[in-house]
Design a protein around this motif. Sequence first.
Motif, short mmCIF file in Angstrom:
data_model
loop_
_atom_site.label_atom_id
_atom_site.label_comp_id
_atom_site.label_asym_id
_atom_site.label_seq_id
_atom_site.Cartn_x
_atom_site.Cartn_y
_atom_site.Cartn_z
N LEU A 1 44.97 31.63 50.52
CA LEU A 1 44.92 31.08 48.95
C LEU A 1 45.28 32.26 48.03
CD1 LEU A 1 43.89 28.64 46.98
CD2 LEU A 1 41.63 29.84 47.36
N ALA A 2 44.39 33.26 48.29
CA ALA A 2 44.44 34.34 48.02
C ALA A 2 46.36 35.36 48.06
CB ALA A 2 44.32 36.07 48.26
N LEU A 3 47.03 35.15 48.99
CA LEU A 3 48.06 35.41 49.16
C LEU A 3 49.40 34.53 48.19
CD1 LEU A 3 48.69 35.89 53.14
CD2 LEU A 3 48.82 37.80 50.77
N PHE A 4 48.72 33.00 47.94
CA PHE A 4 49.58 32.02 47.18
C PHE A 4 49.58 32.83 46.06
CE2 PHE A 4 49.03 28.31 44.72
CZ PHE A 4 50.65 27.50 44.75
N LEU A 5 48.43 32.87 45.54
CA LEU A 5 47.86 33.49 44.24
C LEU A 5 48.41 34.50 43.86
CD1 LEU A 5 46.22 33.01 41.43
CD2 LEU A 5 44.35 34.27 43.04
N ASP B 1 48.74 45.96 37.01
CA ASP B 1 47.98 46.99 37.39
C ASP B 1 46.09 46.32 38.40
OD1 ASP B 1 49.42 48.91 36.34
OD2 ASP B 1 47.88 48.31 33.87
N TYR B 2 45.95 44.98 38.00
CA TYR B 2 45.34 44.25 38.26
C TYR B 2 45.17 43.00 39.91
CZ TYR B 2 43.10 46.90 34.69
OH TYR B 2 42.82 47.71 33.82
N GLY B 3 46.11 43.16 39.31
CA GLY B 3 46.93 41.87 40.74
C GLY B 3 46.55 42.16 42.46
N ASP B 4 46.22 43.30 42.45
CA ASP B 4 45.86 43.27 44.08
C ASP B 4 44.71 43.06 44.21
OD1 ASP B 4 48.05 43.59 45.12
OD2 ASP B 4 48.06 45.55 44.79
N SER B 5 43.73 43.39 42.68
CA SER B 5 42.26 43.54 43.01
C SER B 5 41.56 42.31 42.65
CB SER B 5 41.42 43.98 41.44
OG SER B 5 41.70 45.90 41.40
N ILE B 6 42.22 40.79 41.58
CA ILE B 6 42.43 39.78 41.67
C ILE B 6 42.35 38.89 43.18
CG2 ILE B 6 43.03 37.68 40.68
CD1 ILE B 6 44.19 38.86 38.47
N VAL B 7 43.03 39.48 44.03
CA VAL B 7 43.82 38.40 45.17
C VAL B 7 42.29 39.30 45.73
CG1 VAL B 7 45.27 38.58 46.94
CG2 VAL B 7 46.11 38.86 45.05
N ARG B 8 41.81 40.52 46.06
CA ARG B 8 40.98 41.06 47.34
C ARG B 8 39.78 40.03 46.91
NH1 ARG B 8 42.82 46.08 46.23
NH2 ARG B 8 41.46 46.53 45.35
N THR C 1 35.94 36.59 48.31
CA THR C 1 34.42 35.75 46.86
C THR C 1 34.91 34.20 48.76
OG1 THR C 1 35.32 35.74 45.14
CG2 THR C 1 34.13 33.71 46.08
N VAL C 2 35.95 34.01 49.15
CA VAL C 2 35.74 33.02 49.79
C VAL C 2 34.76 33.42 51.52
CG1 VAL C 2 37.65 31.38 51.29
CG2 VAL C 2 37.75 31.98 48.72
N ARG C 3 35.87 34.69 52.26
CA ARG C 3 34.77 34.74 52.89
C ARG C 3 33.36 35.10 52.75
NH1 ARG C 3 37.67 38.07 56.81
NH2 ARG C 3 39.94 38.37 56.62
N GLY C 4 33.40 35.66 51.66
CA GLY C 4 31.63 35.23 51.25
C GLY C 4 30.86 34.28 51.46
N TRP C 5 31.32 33.14 51.77
CA TRP C 5 31.19 31.88 51.67
C TRP C 5 30.56 31.24 53.18
CZ3 TRP C 5 35.03 28.91 47.82
CH2 TRP C 5 34.78 29.14 46.63
#
Length: 421
Positions: free
Chosen positions: A99-103, A363-370, A375-379
Motif C-alpha cells: 500500500l505504501a509503495l502504491f501510494l 521532501d516528505y514523500g518517503d516519510s509519508i510512505v514510511r 502504521t499498518v505494521r503496528g496494527w
Amino acid sequence: MNLIVRRRPPHERIPAGLVRMRVIATGMLIAMAAAFVLARAMEPAHPAWGFLRAFAEAAMVGGLADWFAVTALFRHPLGLPIPHTAIIPRNKDRIGDQLALFLRDNFLIPGVVARRMQRMDLASVAGRWLTNPTAGSTRLTRGLSRLAVEVLQALDQERLGGMVRGAMVQQVRAIEVSPMLGRALAAAISEDRHLPVLDGIVRWAGRVLEANQPIVRAMVHERAGSIMRWTGLDETLAAKIIDGLDKMLRDMAENRDHPLRGKAEEGLVTLARDLQHDPAMIARVERMKLELLENPAMQDWINGLWEQARAAMLRIARDPDALLAGKLREAFNQLGETLQRDVGLQRTLNRYVRRAAVGTAADYGDSIVRLVSETVRGWDAETITRRLENAVGKDLQFIRINGTLVGGLVGLAIHTVDVAL
C-alpha cells in the motif's frame, strides 16, 4: 457483582449492512440445503423434482465454495489451519508495504505530482469560490468549520499558549527596537506629525500644574525662611511661581514658535538621531526592552492576547458565514474576480502551487510512505482484519449470493442436458 461491558468504538463495530448481507447469503445456502433434501425425497414421485435437486445441489456447492473463499481472506474457515487461508492477517505487513509503495509510485513521486498538477487549474477554482464562496460549498464550509473548532479545542491550551508567548517574545528579542523607534520619530518630525503630541503634552502639563497648586505652595512654604513665612511673602512667591508657569504653558500652547517649543523639538530631533546611531542609547533601549519582556505583567498581557485571539478564532470557526460577510466578503469577491480575469496571475499562482506540491512530495514523500507502512505494521492482525472486513465485507457477501445462484443455474443446465441426451 457488576459486569463491565466493553463496547467497540463506532469505526470498529460491524456495519448493519454487512450483518444483513451475511444473513441473506447464509439463508440462501440453508434454503438450498432444505430444497435439496426435499427434492431428493420427492424425486421418485415425479422426474420434475430432479431439476430442483440438480439446481439445489449445485447451488450448495457454489455457495459453500464462495463462502470458503470469502472466509479464507480474513480467517481460517471453521478455525481449521488450512494452508493459504487467513490471507490478510498472515500478510498484514506485506499489504502495508505494498500500500505504501502504491501510494509512493502513484501519488508521491515528484514527476507524477508535477504531471497531475499540470492539468489542474487551482487558481481558477479558487477564484470562482472566492467570488461566490457559499455556492455549492455549504458542506465543505461546515466541515472545515467543525474541524477547526475541534482542533482548537483539542490542543493543550496551556502548552500552546506558552509556545505562542515564547514565539512572540523570541521575535521581539530578535528585533532591534531602538533604530525602529528612531526612524519612526524622525519621520513623524519631518511631516510635523509630532506637533499634536507636543500640544497634548503642554495641555497635560497645564492640567497637572492646576491640580497640584497646593503641592507647589507647600514646597515654597517649606523652603522659605522664617521671616518670609512670618511676613507672608512665601504665599506671594508661590503665587508668582504658579502664575508664571501657567502663563508660560498658555503661551506655548498658543504660539507654536515659542522658544521652549523649539527647544523641545530640538530635543526630539536629537533623540531620534541617538535612537538610530548612538550605541549607548541603543543599548539602553535594548535593556529596557528585555526588562519589559521579563516583567510578569507583560507576560500575562501576552497570554491574554493569545486567549483573545483563540476566542476570536473559535467564534469565526463556529460561524463561518460571519467570516464571509461584510468588508471581508467584498475583498474576497475582488480577489476572486482578479484571479478569474488575470491570466498571468493564474499562471503564477498555479506554478507556485505546483512547485509547492512537488517540493512537498520530494521532501516528505518517503516519510509519508514510511508512516503508512509502519502504521499498518503496528496494527494487530485482528484490527486490520476487522477494519477491512467492515469496509468490503458487504460486497464480498454478494459473491456468496451470486455463487449460490450461478452454481444452481449451472447445475440445472447440466441436468437438463443430461436428461435431453
